[in-house]
Write a protein that holds these residues in place. Structure first.
Motif, PDB file in Angstrom:
ATOM      1  N   ARG A 189      28.270  38.929  41.125  1.00  0.00           N
ATOM      2  CA  ARG A 189      29.303  39.048  40.809  1.00  0.00           C
ATOM      3  C   ARG A 189      29.417  39.246  39.079  1.00  0.00           C
ATOM      4  O   ARG A 189      28.941  38.559  38.473  1.00  0.00           O
ATOM      5  N   ASP A 191      32.157  39.948  37.365  1.00  0.00           N
ATOM      6  CA  ASP A 191      33.502  39.377  36.658  1.00  0.00           C
ATOM      7  C   ASP A 191      33.206  38.626  35.519  1.00  0.00           C
ATOM      8  O   ASP A 191      33.725  38.747  34.280  1.00  0.00           O
ATOM      9  N   GLU A 195      33.724  39.218  31.288  1.00  0.00           N
ATOM     10  CA  GLU A 195      34.635  38.610  30.569  1.00  0.00           C
ATOM     11  C   GLU A 195      34.081  37.988  29.063  1.00  0.00           C
ATOM     12  O   GLU A 195      34.632  38.171  27.993  1.00  0.00           O
ATOM     13  N   ARG A 243      40.319  45.054  35.316  1.00  0.00           N
ATOM     14  CA  ARG A 243      39.809  43.766  35.684  1.00  0.00           C
ATOM     15  C   ARG A 243      38.868  43.773  36.981  1.00  0.00           C
ATOM     16  O   ARG A 243      38.431  42.703  37.522  1.00  0.00           O
ATOM     17  N   TYR A 244      39.258  44.907  37.855  1.00  0.00           N
ATOM     18  CA  TYR A 244      38.409  44.940  39.230  1.00  0.00           C
ATOM     19  C   TYR A 244      37.108  45.531  38.984  1.00  0.00           C
ATOM     20  O   TYR A 244      36.995  46.537  38.304  1.00  0.00           O
TER      21      TYR A 244
END
Length: 294
Positions: A189, A191, A195, A243-244
């Motif tokens: 992942r 994500d 960030e 954000r995707y």
């Protein structure tokens, strides 16, 4: 000035770059929306810092034109050799002093190791770093190339090139620990990794670069994620929601500073140049509103 950040884990590679161009002499902002990343042959991501144009051509386009038509295994060596010649021409033609001629490419992606297994690799091709990736006091006439490989027992690696805020290197050491912990708990992942890198870039944009805290790094950025499962898949996803991120496809998304402040504003995003051995894909655009009839 630019800031390019790249994080590698065993399952995903992420690159985040700002998009601001500034005049190296006056420090004035020239452009807010410059693309500084190129995708190479479903394997590599390349970001640059330094001259916005080489041989009078935007640097991302220049990179694509130099390598197209040759075998991908030769691309990095070609850039190393031809960038040295192009930067020397810029110095000579525009009387650029050596101290103002720093230029580098940060490349990250998937390449096979000695046993043929795809591993995360990072390359720094630079005229102001030595072969071990250490800063030189002044740029040289030649470009050197340093390499890092994420070995099977390594959790993660973080590379950067460009301007950092005061204390930035210490912050990146802490960021690497966070990325290692996240990737161990969430393999594949991107994500959480994204960030962390976004936070570091925004901190530099807010605080400023160097003793003078100059605003040389912008808040607008390009986020590119390249998971292991996307190797050889072809194509690039350009989601409107920045954000995707996909864990199965290469994803490139602009993160607009304006996106936070005015959600009613029509935003146009431009995809990075994609290079294949025999072609260049450029001019990809995506808007969050339908095009008006001419």
């Amino acid at each position: 000035m630019t800031l390019i950040l790249s994080a590698m884990t065993q399952q995903c590679i992420v690159m985040v770059s700002d998009r601001r161009l500034t005049d190296s002499v006056t420090k004035k902002i020239v452009e807010h929306n410059e693309n500084k990343v190129v995708l190479l042959a479903d394997r590599l991501m390349l970001g640059y810092t330094g001259f916005a144009k080489l041989d009078k051509t935007p640097t991302d386009i220049w990179v694509a034109e130099q390598v197209t038509g040759s075998h991908p295994s030769q691309w990095l060596t070609i850039l190393q050799e031809r960038a040295a010649v192009a930067v020397r021409r810029v110095r000579r033609n525009y009387r650029v002093p050596p101290s103002k001629s720093r230029h580098a490419f940060l490349v990250a992606g998937w390449l096979p190791d000695e046993s043929g297994v795809d591993r995360p690799h990072s390359f720094l091709i630079s005229n102001f770093h030595d072969a071990n990736g250490n800063d030189r006091s002044q740029p040289t006439n030649e470009f050197t190339m340093s390499t890092e490989t994420l070995r099977p027992n390594d959790y993660s690696n973080l590379s950067w090139v460009g301007g950092l805020a005061k204390g930035g290197q210490e912050r990146l050491v802490r960021a690497l620990r966070v990325i290692s912990k996240y990737s161990a708990q969430n393999p594949g992942r991107p994500d959480g990794i994204v960030e962390v890198l976004i936070k570091e870039l925004l901190n530099t944009a807010e605080v400023g670069v160097g003793p003078g805290k100059e605003k040389l790094v912008g808040r607008d950025m390009l986020v590119t994620a390249f998971p292991r499962l996307a190797i050889g898949s072809g194509g690039v996803l350009m989601p409107m929601n920045p954000r995707y991120l996909s864990d199965r496809h290469v994803t490139a998304s602009y993160l607009e500073d304006a996106w936070y402040h005015d959600r009613t504003r029509a935003l146009m995003r431009y995809g990075p140049i994609v290079v294949q051995p025999d072609m260049i894909l450029r001019g990809m655009e995506i808007s969050d509103q339908p095009l008006k009839a001419l």
